[in-house]
Design a protein around this motif. Sequence first.
Motif, PDB file in Angstrom:
ATOM      1  N   ALA A  51       9.765  -4.581   5.656  1.00 13.51           N
ATOM      2  CA  ALA A  51       9.460  -4.274   4.262  1.00 13.51           C
ATOM      3  C   ALA A  51      10.103  -5.309   3.362  1.00 13.51           C
ATOM      4  O   ALA A  51      10.928  -6.108   3.803  1.00 13.51           O
ATOM      5  N   MET A  52       9.727  -5.259   2.096  1.00 11.22           N
ATOM      6  CA  MET A  52      10.458  -5.975   1.066  1.00 11.22           C
ATOM      7  C   MET A  52      11.579  -5.054   0.611  1.00 11.22           C
ATOM      8  O   MET A  52      11.330  -3.889   0.283  1.00 11.22           O
TER       9      MET A  52
ATOM     10  N   GLY B 149       0.783  -1.224   0.000  1.00  9.80           N
ATOM     11  CA  GLY B 149       0.000   0.000   0.000  1.00  9.80           C
ATOM     12  C   GLY B 149       0.818   1.278   0.000  1.00  9.80           C
ATOM     13  O   GLY B 149       0.249   2.379  -0.016  1.00  9.80           O
ATOM     14  N   ARG B 150       2.128   1.127   0.009  1.00 10.86           N
ATOM     15  CA  ARG B 150       2.975   2.313   0.020  1.00 10.86           C
ATOM     16  C   ARG B 150       3.907   2.312  -1.174  1.00 10.86           C
ATOM     17  O   ARG B 150       4.210   1.260  -1.750  1.00 10.86           O
ATOM     18  N   GLU B 151       4.392   3.486  -1.519  1.00 11.45           N
ATOM     19  CA  GLU B 151       5.326   3.585  -2.629  1.00 11.45           C
ATOM     20  C   GLU B 151       6.696   3.052  -2.217  1.00 11.45           C
ATOM     21  O   GLU B 151       7.077   3.100  -1.049  1.00 11.45           O
ATOM     22  N   ARG B 152       7.411   2.566  -3.207  1.00  5.16           N
ATOM     23  CA  ARG B 152       8.777   2.125  -2.959  1.00  5.16           C
ATOM     24  C   ARG B 152       9.620   3.352  -2.616  1.00  5.16           C
ATOM     25  O   ARG B 152       9.536   4.386  -3.275  1.00  5.16           O
ATOM     26  N   GLU B 153      10.451   3.204  -1.587  1.00  2.00           N
ATOM     27  CA  GLU B 153      11.247   4.348  -1.142  1.00  2.00           C
ATOM     28  C   GLU B 153      12.730   4.009  -1.113  1.00  2.00           C
ATOM     29  O   GLU B 153      13.111   2.856  -0.856  1.00  2.00           O
ATOM     30  N   GLY B 154      13.529   5.005  -1.355  1.00  2.00           N
ATOM     31  CA  GLY B 154      14.968   4.813  -1.308  1.00  2.00           C
ATOM     32  C   GLY B 154      15.464   4.681   0.118  1.00  2.00           C
ATOM     33  O   GLY B 154      15.001   5.389   1.012  1.00  2.00           O
TER      34      GLY B 154
END
Length: 125
Positions: free
Chosen positions: A93-94, A44-49
């Motif tokens: 997280a993944m 449900g969340r954007e991939r983040e750095g």
Amino acid sequence: HVQLVESGGGSVQAGGSLRLSCAVSGVTFTYSRNCMGWFRQTPGREREGVARIGSNGLTTYAGSVKGRFTISRDNAKNTLYLQMNSLKPEDTAMYYCAAKRSGYCYTWSLSSFDYWGQGTQVTVS
């Protein structure tokens, strides 16, 4: 055919450590000259750095992991690492590694990374 394969994920208690690895193969570019990064994503969340490292060894970290995570690379082995210490439940997280064909390493932009691994799950309880 470029492949990025992550390993080292797992379940750990809060305060523990994990070391992620990303083996890069099939590269047609000089691995040591490109930008590499670690990203993470929860449902449900954007991939983040999370962290990135340039060809000159310059590293950049997300504020949430600075001081706890360390990114490094072994150019002789075409391998990227992420040492994660003092893990928190919010680190669950993944985790994905990513590579650019270029050495430009000043942005977290997902579209600027050319190759991605399949991810490794990290769960902190």
